[in-house]
Motif scaffolding. Structure first.
Motif, PDB file in Angstrom:
ATOM      1  N   SER A  91      37.542  40.094  24.879  1.00  0.00           N
ATOM      2  CA  SER A  91      36.312  40.591  24.277  1.00  0.00           C
ATOM      3  C   SER A  91      35.964  39.735  23.062  1.00  0.00           C
ATOM      4  CB  SER A  91      36.499  42.051  23.854  1.00  0.00           C
ATOM      5  OG  SER A  91      37.576  42.166  22.923  1.00  0.00           O
ATOM      6  N   PRO A  92      34.704  39.761  22.624  1.00  0.00           N
ATOM      7  CA  PRO A  92      34.311  38.933  21.477  1.00  0.00           C
ATOM      8  C   PRO A  92      35.128  39.198  20.215  1.00  0.00           C
ATOM      9  CG  PRO A  92      32.374  39.716  22.639  1.00  0.00           C
ATOM     10  CD  PRO A  92      33.542  40.415  23.253  1.00  0.00           C
ATOM     11  N   ASP A  93      35.599  40.431  20.012  1.00  0.00           N
ATOM     12  CA  ASP A  93      36.385  40.727  18.821  1.00  0.00           C
ATOM     13  C   ASP A  93      37.868  40.400  18.999  1.00  0.00           C
ATOM     14  OD1 ASP A  93      37.366  42.748  20.447  1.00  0.00           O
ATOM     15  OD2 ASP A  93      36.620  44.399  19.209  1.00  0.00           O
ATOM     16  N   GLY A  94      38.263  39.943  20.174  1.00  0.00           N
ATOM     17  CA  GLY A  94      39.638  39.545  20.428  1.00  0.00           C
ATOM     18  C   GLY A  94      40.610  40.682  20.622  1.00  0.00           C
ATOM     19  N   GLY A  95      40.152  41.923  20.643  1.00  0.00           N
ATOM     20  CA  GLY A  95      41.056  43.051  20.718  1.00  0.00           C
ATOM     21  C   GLY A  95      41.354  43.555  22.116  1.00  0.00           C
ATOM     22  N   THR A  96      40.533  43.166  23.095  1.00  0.00           N
ATOM     23  CA  THR A  96      40.691  43.661  24.458  1.00  0.00           C
ATOM     24  C   THR A  96      40.762  42.495  25.428  1.00  0.00           C
ATOM     25  OG1 THR A  96      39.471  45.695  23.963  1.00  0.00           O
ATOM     26  CG2 THR A  96      39.669  45.088  26.278  1.00  0.00           C
ATOM     27  N   LEU A  97      41.754  42.539  26.292  1.00  0.00           N
ATOM     28  CA  LEU A  97      41.856  41.569  27.383  1.00  0.00           C
ATOM     29  C   LEU A  97      41.358  42.239  28.659  1.00  0.00           C
ATOM     30  CD1 LEU A  97      42.838  38.879  28.640  1.00  0.00           C
ATOM     31  CD2 LEU A  97      45.089  39.970  28.940  1.00  0.00           C
ATOM     32  N   PHE A  98      40.283  41.715  29.210  1.00  0.00           N
ATOM     33  CA  PHE A  98      39.793  42.176  30.500  1.00  0.00           C
ATOM     34  C   PHE A  98      40.425  41.312  31.591  1.00  0.00           C
ATOM     35  CE2 PHE A  98      36.276  43.110  27.516  1.00  0.00           C
ATOM     36  CZ  PHE A  98      36.158  44.483  27.725  1.00  0.00           C
ATOM     37  N   VAL A  99      40.832  41.930  32.687  1.00  0.00           N
ATOM     38  CA  VAL A  99      41.426  41.164  33.784  1.00  0.00           C
ATOM     39  C   VAL A  99      41.203  41.929  35.081  1.00  0.00           C
ATOM     40  CG1 VAL A  99      43.744  42.205  33.642  1.00  0.00           C
ATOM     41  CG2 VAL A  99      43.478  39.850  34.470  1.00  0.00           C
ATOM     42  N   ASN A 100      41.147  41.189  36.177  1.00  0.00           N
ATOM     43  CA  ASN A 100      40.967  41.777  37.500  1.00  0.00           C
ATOM     44  C   ASN A 100      42.252  41.711  38.309  1.00  0.00           C
ATOM     45  OD1 ASN A 100      38.137  42.174  37.153  1.00  0.00           O
ATOM     46  ND2 ASN A 100      37.770  40.025  37.659  1.00  0.00           N
ATOM     47  N   ILE A 101      42.467  42.720  39.140  1.00  0.00           N
ATOM     48  CA  ILE A 101      43.402  42.630  40.258  1.00  0.00           C
ATOM     49  C   ILE A 101      42.530  42.473  41.490  1.00  0.00           C
ATOM     50  CG2 ILE A 101      45.125  43.836  41.637  1.00  0.00           C
ATOM     51  CD1 ILE A 101      46.131  45.152  39.088  1.00  0.00           C
ATOM     52  N   GLN A 102      42.678  41.340  42.183  1.00  0.00           N
ATOM     53  CA  GLN A 102      41.700  40.986  43.208  1.00  0.00           C
ATOM     54  C   GLN A 102      41.591  42.027  44.314  1.00  0.00           C
ATOM     55  OE1 GLN A 102      41.780  37.539  46.300  1.00  0.00           O
ATOM     56  NE2 GLN A 102      40.523  36.829  44.600  1.00  0.00           N
ATOM     57  N   TYR A 103      42.718  42.456  44.811  1.00  0.00           N
ATOM     58  CA  TYR A 103      42.723  43.424  45.914  1.00  0.00           C
ATOM     59  C   TYR A 103      43.381  44.708  45.451  1.00  0.00           C
ATOM     60  CZ  TYR A 103      44.235  45.738  50.175  1.00  0.00           C
ATOM     61  OH  TYR A 103      44.462  46.674  51.143  1.00  0.00           O
ATOM     62  N   PRO A 104      42.758  45.845  45.653  1.00  0.00           N
ATOM     63  CA  PRO A 104      41.507  46.090  46.384  1.00  0.00           C
ATOM     64  C   PRO A 104      40.246  45.929  45.531  1.00  0.00           C
ATOM     65  CG  PRO A 104      42.461  48.159  45.726  1.00  0.00           C
ATOM     66  CD  PRO A 104      43.418  47.099  45.257  1.00  0.00           C
ATOM     67  N   GLY A 105      40.393  45.435  44.305  1.00  0.00           N
ATOM     68  CA  GLY A 105      39.259  45.259  43.402  1.00  0.00           C
ATOM     69  C   GLY A 105      39.335  46.219  42.248  1.00  0.00           C
ATOM     70  N   ILE A 106      40.006  45.816  41.178  1.00  0.00           N
ATOM     71  CA  ILE A 106      40.172  46.666  40.004  1.00  0.00           C
ATOM     72  C   ILE A 106      39.934  45.804  38.771  1.00  0.00           C
ATOM     73  CG2 ILE A 106      41.740  48.184  38.720  1.00  0.00           C
ATOM     74  CD1 ILE A 106      43.415  48.395  41.309  1.00  0.00           C
ATOM     75  N   THR A 107      39.092  46.267  37.840  1.00  0.00           N
ATOM     76  CA  THR A 107      38.921  45.614  36.546  1.00  0.00           C
ATOM     77  C   THR A 107      39.561  46.492  35.486  1.00  0.00           C
ATOM     78  OG1 THR A 107      36.873  44.509  37.218  1.00  0.00           O
ATOM     79  CG2 THR A 107      37.283  44.713  34.856  1.00  0.00           C
ATOM     80  N   LEU A 108      40.406  45.871  34.670  1.00  0.00           N
ATOM     81  CA  LEU A 108      41.183  46.565  33.651  1.00  0.00           C
ATOM     82  C   LEU A 108      40.802  46.069  32.271  1.00  0.00           C
ATOM     83  CD1 LEU A 108      44.557  45.978  35.479  1.00  0.00           C
ATOM     84  CD2 LEU A 108      43.452  48.188  35.310  1.00  0.00           C
ATOM     85  N   ALA A 109      40.874  46.970  31.298  1.00  0.00           N
ATOM     86  CA  ALA A 109      40.725  46.626  29.884  1.00  0.00           C
ATOM     87  C   ALA A 109      42.068  46.919  29.218  1.00  0.00           C
ATOM     88  CB  ALA A 109      39.610  47.430  29.239  1.00  0.00           C
ATOM     89  N   ILE A 110      42.731  45.885  28.718  1.00  0.00           N
ATOM     90  CA  ILE A 110      44.073  46.016  28.141  1.00  0.00           C
ATOM     91  C   ILE A 110      43.973  45.878  26.625  1.00  0.00           C
ATOM     92  CG2 ILE A 110      46.400  45.038  28.073  1.00  0.00           C
ATOM     93  CD1 ILE A 110      45.836  43.858  30.869  1.00  0.00           C
ATOM     94  N   THR A 111      44.575  46.809  25.933  1.00  0.00           N
ATOM     95  CA  THR A 111      44.625  46.758  24.471  1.00  0.00           C
ATOM     96  C   THR A 111      46.067  46.928  24.016  1.00  0.00           C
ATOM     97  OG1 THR A 111      44.148  49.125  24.365  1.00  0.00           O
ATOM     98  CG2 THR A 111      42.276  47.640  24.151  1.00  0.00           C
ATOM     99  N   GLY A 112      46.325  46.514  22.773  1.00  0.00           N
ATOM    100  CA  GLY A 112      47.665  46.634  22.229  1.00  0.00           C
ATOM    101  C   GLY A 112      47.839  45.801  20.987  1.00  0.00           C
ATOM    102  N   PRO A 113      49.047  45.738  20.462  1.00  0.00           N
ATOM    103  CA  PRO A 113      49.324  45.000  19.214  1.00  0.00           C
ATOM    104  C   PRO A 113      49.458  43.497  19.467  1.00  0.00           C
ATOM    105  CG  PRO A 113      51.339  46.033  20.012  1.00  0.00           C
ATOM    106  CD  PRO A 113      50.253  46.483  20.952  1.00  0.00           C
ATOM    107  N   TRP A 114      48.337  42.845  19.722  1.00  0.00           N
ATOM    108  CA  TRP A 114      48.361  41.422  20.062  1.00  0.00           C
ATOM    109  C   TRP A 114      48.984  40.578  18.957  1.00  0.00           C
ATOM    110  CZ3 TRP A 114      47.659  40.810  24.989  1.00  0.00           C
ATOM    111  CH2 TRP A 114      46.742  41.603  25.700  1.00  0.00           C
TER     112      TRP A 114
END
Length: 470
Positions: free
Chosen positions: A442-465
């Motif tokens: 994300s623009p603020d650097g706090g969230t990592l967005f990532v996909n799992i290709q099959y069956p098609g899932i978009t995740l937003a990951i947060t934590g103590p980077w």
């Protein structure tokens, strides 16, 4: 493994526990252990996810923000096969995620996973005037992009819509400094080789602010080949491109008008200055070692629309250096990183680093050429196993997606330090062990967005980077 794409997940990760598919995934993942090898501690051991989707280190969490088969705001369904993705700041706390769908028109399964639904019951909602190509029966090809609007403050998915359609196998791509996503077709299909009406193998531009389907304009001057990713040097406006072939090349495109790609430009392929026509993969003989730098030259490409699907072969014959399955590509601090998914003696991946010349794209680069380094090379599949999409984290590390369909080794999200050491961030423990793709912050650097290709899932990951331990 074939599964019906709709109804796999409901909103929120916790709902996974209530699906039959999740019960199967739970059983399939019971035997998963610590299969990875770290060179630095990173964020510590992974904690088993009770929902059997994504294992993360202590203190980290994820949210499922989109999944294949959901009904979008335009009435169509979220297509499957999530792949490359870009993130763009909008007004307030909202961001746009423009996401590729690597759907191949030749696959009946992929056709069913397209925006029209499993039985094509919604295909009539697609605007045919804004469809790049169709099957011979007039139905739109299933590949393309969707745009998802997400509120960073509330963690809510605001809307989703189809933004590009009628393309084939949209794999990776790249963001531009002017606010668009470049979506790449990983194919060279033609009307004489597939059920299509047009040539495929192009790059298409999708503005992040588009509220519906964009006009699908193929950027033909950027070349027709098995495109993977694109990266724009913000200083010069020059674009770099990878090619997902074992005998692929690494290209650059010098636009006639920076920021206006439809104006055309010049396509070139990279060659090692002192070893033209070489192979950077180290498959059969070791050309270079980790840490080595090579100066490069760029070879002009002719007939870039490549009607015979031979652009890379002609480039190599002219002296261009081979890159084994070039995939992920991302800009860092004055340099870019690219993955060679099957590079290295064990063919489990290389990461290359390219530093452009001060005079990149001009006559001065003959005296001060750009340089490329073999930055990482896997010697153990448990350390890095077929690196694919990647992004540069706000703190300067690489975040790398694995694309390995092994029955024994799970796909992981890997971190790479500035000195090339590896650590593990996450592990896919969902049924099918599909690749990670589209990692982007994300623009603020706090969230990592990532996909799992099959069956098609978009995740937003947060934590103590900022809690990484080296």
């Amino acid at each position: 493994m074939r599964l019906h794409r709709r109804g796999l997940l409901t909103t929120g990760a916790a709902a996974l526990a209530f699906t039959g598919l999740a019960r199967q995934a739970r059983a399939a993942a019971e035997a998963v252990g610590e299969t990875y090898v770290n060179e630095v501690e990173g964020y510590g051991p992974l904690i088993a996810d009770p929902n059997k989707l994504l294992d993360l280190p202590e203190g980290f969490s994820y949210r499922v923000i989109s999944q294949g088969g959901e009904t979008m705001d335009d009435g169509l369904l979220v297509p499957g096969q999530f792949d490359g993705m870009g993130c763009f700041a909008l007004e307030g706390s909202r961001v746009a995620l423009v996401r590729n769908h690597e759907l191949k028109g030749s696959s009946a399964l992929h056709r069913n996973w397209g925006p029209g639904g499993y039985h094509q019951e919604r295909i009539g909602l697609v605007d045919i005037e804004r469809t790049y190509d169709t099957y011979r029966d007039g139905r739109p090809l299933p590949g393309g992009t969707t745009t998802l609007i997400y509120d960073m403050a509330t963690g809510e998915t605001i809307s989703q819509h189809l933004s590009l359609v009628g393309t084939w196998a949209n794999c990776a791509g790249g963001i531009t400094p002017w606010g668009s996503w470049l979506s790449c077709e990983e194919t060279e299909v033609r009307p004489d080789t597939a059920d299509v009406m047009k040539l495929h193998g192009y790059v298409f531009e999708v503005p992040a602010t588009a509220t519906g389907l964009v006009d699908p304009v193929p950027l033909k001057a950027m070349g027709r080949f098995d495109h993977e990713a694109v990266c724009v040097d913000p200083r010069t406006g020059i674009l770099y491109q990878t090619e997902d072939k074992v005998d692929g090349l690494f290209y650059r495109f010098i636009p006639t008008t920076p920021g206006r790609l439809t104006d055309g430009g010049r396509l070139q392929a990279m060659a090692f200055r002192d070893a033209r026509g070489s192979d950077s993969s180290n498959h059969d003989e070791r050309l270079w070692s980790v840490g080595d730098w090579r100066e490069v030259v760029w070879i002009d490409m002719e007939d870039v629309d490549s009607p015979n699907n031979d652009l890379r072969k002609r480039g190599h014959a002219a002296g261009a250096t081979l890159v084994s399955r070039g995939e992920g590509l991302h800009w860092g601090d004055g340099e870019m990183y690219l993955t060679a998914t099957s590079g290295g003696p064990i063919q489990r991946g290389q990461i290359l680093r390219y530093v452009p010349s001060r005079f990149e794209g001009s006559l001065g680069e003959r005296l001060r050429p750009g340089r490329i380094q073999l930055f990482v090379e896997s010697t153990d599949e448990k350390a890095m196993n077929m690196c694919d999409n990647l992004t540069v984290a706000p703190w300067g590390h690489l975040i790398v997606c694995e694309d390995n369909y092994s029955e024994e080794l799970r796909n992981h999200l890997k971190g790479v330090t500035p000195d090339g050491r590896l650590y593990t961030i996450g592990r896919n423990v969902f049924l099918g062990n599909a690749e990670f793709a589209g990692a982007v912050f994300s623009p603020d650097g706090g969230t990592l967005f990532v996909n799992i290709q099959y069956p098609g899932i978009t995740l937003a990951i947060t934590g103590p980077w900022d809690a990484i331990r080296l």
